[in-house]
Write a protein that holds these residues in place. Structure first.
Motif, PDB file in Angstrom:
ATOM      1  N   UNK A  87     -37.093   1.242  21.978  1.00 62.31           N
ATOM      2  CA  UNK A  87     -36.790   0.272  20.924  1.00 62.31           C
ATOM      3  C   UNK A  87     -36.447   0.973  19.615  1.00 62.31           C
ATOM      4  N   UNK A  88     -37.180   2.013  19.269  1.00 60.74           N
ATOM      5  CA  UNK A  88     -36.907   2.735  18.021  1.00 60.74           C
ATOM      6  C   UNK A  88     -35.563   3.448  18.098  1.00 60.74           C
ATOM      7  N   UNK A  89     -35.272   4.100  19.226  1.00 60.66           N
ATOM      8  CA  UNK A  89     -33.978   4.785  19.352  1.00 60.66           C
ATOM      9  C   UNK A  89     -32.812   3.803  19.246  1.00 60.66           C
ATOM     10  N   UNK A  90     -32.937   2.639  19.866  1.00 61.43           N
ATOM     11  CA  UNK A  90     -31.861   1.640  19.782  1.00 61.43           C
ATOM     12  C   UNK A  90     -31.718   1.121  18.359  1.00 61.43           C
ATOM     13  N   UNK A  91     -32.856   0.942  17.698  1.00 57.58           N
ATOM     14  CA  UNK A  91     -32.853   0.514  16.299  1.00 57.58           C
ATOM     15  C   UNK A  91     -32.113   1.548  15.457  1.00 57.58           C
ATOM     16  N   UNK A  92     -32.399   2.808  15.702  1.00 57.81           N
ATOM     17  CA  UNK A  92     -31.767   3.891  14.949  1.00 57.81           C
ATOM     18  C   UNK A  92     -30.263   3.930  15.210  1.00 57.81           C
ATOM     19  N   UNK A  93     -29.863   3.821  16.465  1.00 48.69           N
ATOM     20  CA  UNK A  93     -28.426   3.799  16.783  1.00 48.69           C
ATOM     21  C   UNK A  93     -27.751   2.604  16.129  1.00 48.69           C
ATOM     22  N   UNK A  94     -28.382   1.450  16.211  1.00 43.27           N
ATOM     23  CA  UNK A  94     -27.807   0.238  15.632  1.00 43.27           C
ATOM     24  C   UNK A  94     -27.674   0.346  14.113  1.00 43.27           C
ATOM     25  N   UNK A  96     -27.284   3.264  12.544  1.00 38.92           N
ATOM     26  CA  UNK A  96     -26.419   4.394  12.217  1.00 38.92           C
ATOM     27  C   UNK A  96     -27.128   5.650  11.747  1.00 38.92           C
ATOM     28  N   UNK A  97     -28.368   5.864  12.226  1.00 33.25           N
ATOM     29  CA  UNK A  97     -29.089   7.104  11.888  1.00 33.25           C
ATOM     30  C   UNK A  97     -29.415   7.856  13.179  1.00 33.25           C
ATOM     31  N   UNK A 106     -36.523   7.045   6.823  1.00 34.16           N
ATOM     32  CA  UNK A 106     -35.059   7.002   6.948  1.00 34.16           C
ATOM     33  C   UNK A 106     -34.651   5.839   7.843  1.00 34.16           C
ATOM     34  N   UNK A 107     -35.335   5.699   8.960  1.00 34.33           N
ATOM     35  CA  UNK A 107     -35.036   4.589   9.873  1.00 34.33           C
ATOM     36  C   UNK A 107     -35.290   3.252   9.195  1.00 34.33           C
ATOM     37  N   UNK A 108     -36.433   3.114   8.565  1.00 38.92           N
ATOM     38  CA  UNK A 108     -36.764   1.849   7.917  1.00 38.92           C
ATOM     39  C   UNK A 108     -35.736   1.500   6.845  1.00 38.92           C
ATOM     40  N   UNK A 109     -35.336   2.463   6.028  1.00 37.88           N
ATOM     41  CA  UNK A 109     -34.346   2.210   4.976  1.00 37.88           C
ATOM     42  C   UNK A 109     -33.005   1.805   5.580  1.00 37.88           C
ATOM     43  N   UNK A 110     -32.596   2.473   6.655  1.00 35.32           N
ATOM     44  CA  UNK A 110     -31.313   2.156   7.287  1.00 35.32           C
ATOM     45  C   UNK A 110     -31.332   0.764   7.911  1.00 35.32           C
TER      46      UNK A 110
END
Length: 160
Positions: A87-94, A96-97, A106-110
């Motif tokens: 879930x976190x990796x997909x969130x990150x890809x979605x 753009x990080x 960084x993830x939360x801000x993106x």
């Protein structure tokens, strides 16, 4: 909306006791799998126990209270169905990080900066591609695809 509303959606997908021979999670109750919680008596697990586990082990770990409300349910449902790391990796890809699976600032801000509707669409595209690669897709795929379709309907209401 809040965890309490979102968990009702999750439990509508997860239902009660299941012990399907092709499910790699093994015995499940309310979506809680024996493979992930080997110390639990799965058959005796109550709905309240499952909700407490979901709040502690999934909602808190995807920082549901800090996510955009239009996206929080999507993250929770995917974390429950696929694990926190996916879930976190997909969130990150979605968002753009880098998809390192670490949910940091960084993830939360993106995620917070992304357009929520776009985030939901990109996130669920990742999820569907993941499902399609699973060896058990022929057995469970119809249900999984219907789950994501329902989640997209929730997203349309949540973004409305």
């Amino acid at each position: 909306m809040s965890f309490d509303a979102y968990i009702e959606r999750v439990l509508a997908h997860e239902g009660g006791y299941v012990n399907h021979r092709d499910d790699p999670g093994g015995e499940t109750q309310w979506g809680i799998a024996k493979r992930s919680y080997p110390h639990l008596n799965i058959r005796a697990l109550t709905r309240r126990d499952a909700i407490d586990i979901y709040r502690r082990d999934f909602w808190a770990r995807v920082r549901g209270d800090q996510l955009p409300s239009e996206f929080a349910f999507q993250a929770l449902d995917a974390a429950i169905n696929h694990g926190i790391g996916n879930a976190v990796r997909w969130m990150q890809r979605a968002a753009g990080v880098a998809d390192d699976g670490v949910f940091g600032p960084v993830t939360l801000a993106a995620v917070r900066a992304a357009d929520p509707a776009d985030l939901v669409l990109r996130f669920n595209a990742e999820r569907l591609e993941f499902y399609a690669k699973l060896r058990t897709f022929d057995t469970f795929g119809r249900g999984w695809v219907n789950r994501v379709a329902g989640n997209l309907r929730h997203a349309a209401r949540d973004n409305g």
